[in-house]
Design a protein around this motif. Structure first.
Motif, PDB file in Angstrom:
ATOM      1  N   LEU A  95       0.837  -1.199   0.000  1.00 39.65           N
ATOM      2  CA  LEU A  95       0.000   0.000   0.000  1.00 39.65           C
ATOM      3  C   LEU A  95       0.875   1.253   0.000  1.00 39.65           C
ATOM      4  O   LEU A  95       1.980   1.252   0.540  1.00 39.65           O
ATOM      5  CB  LEU A  95      -0.899   0.016   1.233  1.00 39.65           C
ATOM      6  N   ILE A 119      -1.914  -4.780  -5.952  1.00 36.92           N
ATOM      7  CA  ILE A 119      -2.877  -5.512  -5.117  1.00 36.92           C
ATOM      8  C   ILE A 119      -4.262  -5.382  -5.749  1.00 36.92           C
ATOM      9  O   ILE A 119      -4.761  -4.270  -5.937  1.00 36.92           O
ATOM     10  CB  ILE A 119      -2.893  -4.988  -3.671  1.00 36.92           C
ATOM     11  N   LYS A 121      -8.044  -4.932  -6.618  1.00 40.07           N
ATOM     12  CA  LYS A 121      -9.209  -4.253  -6.034  1.00 40.07           C
ATOM     13  C   LYS A 121      -8.856  -3.380  -4.834  1.00 40.07           C
ATOM     14  O   LYS A 121      -9.677  -3.183  -3.941  1.00 40.07           O
ATOM     15  CB  LYS A 121     -10.282  -5.277  -5.653  1.00 40.07           C
ATOM     16  N   GLU A 122      -7.641  -2.863  -4.808  1.00 42.41           N
ATOM     17  CA  GLU A 122      -7.205  -2.023  -3.689  1.00 42.41           C
ATOM     18  C   GLU A 122      -6.778  -0.667  -4.246  1.00 42.41           C
ATOM     19  O   GLU A 122      -5.721  -0.547  -4.858  1.00 42.41           O
ATOM     20  CB  GLU A 122      -6.047  -2.699  -2.938  1.00 42.41           C
ATOM     21  N   ASN A 124      -5.588   2.000  -2.957  1.00 42.67           N
ATOM     22  CA  ASN A 124      -4.430   2.659  -2.357  1.00 42.67           C
ATOM     23  C   ASN A 124      -3.137   1.856  -2.533  1.00 42.67           C
ATOM     24  O   ASN A 124      -2.185   2.021  -1.790  1.00 42.67           O
ATOM     25  CB  ASN A 124      -4.699   2.922  -0.867  1.00 42.67           C
ATOM     26  N   THR A 125      -3.096   0.990  -3.528  1.00 38.86           N
ATOM     27  CA  THR A 125      -1.923   0.161  -3.758  1.00 38.86           C
ATOM     28  C   THR A 125      -0.884   0.891  -4.608  1.00 38.86           C
ATOM     29  O   THR A 125      -1.227   1.706  -5.460  1.00 38.86           O
ATOM     30  CB  THR A 125      -2.321  -1.149  -4.471  1.00 38.86           C
ATOM     31  N   SER A 169       1.959  -7.005   2.273  1.00 37.39           N
ATOM     32  CA  SER A 169       0.690  -6.391   2.645  1.00 37.39           C
ATOM     33  C   SER A 169      -0.294  -7.425   3.181  1.00 37.39           C
ATOM     34  O   SER A 169      -0.427  -8.513   2.620  1.00 37.39           O
ATOM     35  CB  SER A 169       0.069  -5.715   1.420  1.00 37.39           C
ATOM     36  N   TYR A 171      -3.393  -6.820   2.931  1.00 35.05           N
ATOM     37  CA  TYR A 171      -4.434  -6.791   1.900  1.00 35.05           C
ATOM     38  C   TYR A 171      -4.106  -7.806   0.803  1.00 35.05           C
ATOM     39  O   TYR A 171      -4.970  -8.550   0.349  1.00 35.05           O
ATOM     40  CB  TYR A 171      -4.585  -5.391   1.294  1.00 35.05           C
ATOM     41  N   HIS A 175      -6.163 -11.360  -0.066  1.00 36.28           N
ATOM     42  CA  HIS A 175      -6.532 -11.733  -1.432  1.00 36.28           C
ATOM     43  C   HIS A 175      -5.993 -13.126  -1.774  1.00 36.28           C
ATOM     44  O   HIS A 175      -6.710 -13.966  -2.316  1.00 36.28           O
ATOM     45  CB  HIS A 175      -5.986 -10.681  -2.406  1.00 36.28           C
ATOM     46  N   ASN A 185     -13.638 -13.064  -4.009  1.00 38.92           N
ATOM     47  CA  ASN A 185     -12.906 -11.862  -3.579  1.00 38.92           C
ATOM     48  C   ASN A 185     -13.890 -10.848  -3.189  1.00 38.92           C
ATOM     49  O   ASN A 185     -13.976  -9.841  -2.952  1.00 38.92           O
ATOM     50  CB  ASN A 185     -11.982 -11.357  -4.698  1.00 38.92           C
TER      51      ASN A 185
END
Length: 185
Positions: A95, A119, A121-122, A124-125, A169, A171, A175, A185
């Motif tokens: 992130l 990452i 569907k993130e 702020n990656t 991460s 996150y 995943h 997901n």
């Protein structure tokens, strides 16, 4: 008391804190033993032996670690250094709120190649390109990959008995755990 079941030298310190807390709470001896021998911490130096990604990795050793700060980078580097040598490849996504250079720097001496991923569907990656550029800035050979699956496939084609560590991460780890076991997901 038995040693902690969780891998990593840093878990000895963590176990000390847990045991002190249990003593403060006046727990029975069997609780102390269970704290050392039955603790489970997904995505913290977790060896993946089953599921989609483990099958894809074949004979490669596949680890998952959600650590994402400089201390986690040091702990992961220490763990790698304690293992029997194997060419070690990182699959990393992080992130933008994290100190990526601080995380990657201690891993540089142990990384043959870092495969950078975005990452999924993130929002702020870091992009795979950004992560790859950060890796290069701390002297890690790096390339981008479209996905964790693609990275694993590329790695085992070159080095079928490698050590592969998916990292950077929680996150990304979430995943991977969901996809590894077929959850949506």
């Amino acid at each position: 008391l038995p040693m902690p079941i969780l891998p990593g030298e840093h878990q000895i310190q963590n176990a000390g804190v847990a045991l002190r807390s249990l003593r403060f709470l006046s727990q029975e001896k069997n609780v102390f033993d269970a704290a050392m021998t039955k603790a489970i911490w997904p995505a913290r130096l977790q060896l993946l032996n089953e599921g989609k990604f483990a099958k894809l990795a074949g004979n490669a050793e596949l680890w998952l670690d959600g650590g994402h700060n400089p201390a986690a980078g040091k702990a992961l580097a220490n763990h790698i250094s304690s293992l029997k040598y194997k060419p070690t490849y990182l699959i990393c996504g992080m992130l933008k709120t994290k100190n990526i250079k601080g995380y990657l720097t201690p891993l540089a001496p142990y990384s043959k190649v870092l495969y950078a991923v975005t990452i999924p569907k993130e929002p702020n990656t870091f992009t795979a390109i950004e992560t790859s550029n950060f890796a290069r800035s701390v002297d890690i050979v790096s390339k981008t990959s479209a996905s964790v699956s693609t990275a694993i496939s590329e790695i085992i084609t070159k080095s079928p008995n490698a050590r592969i560590i998916i990292c950077g991460s929680l996150y990304l780890s979430g995943h991977v755990l969901r996809e590894n076991h077929g959850s949506p997901n």
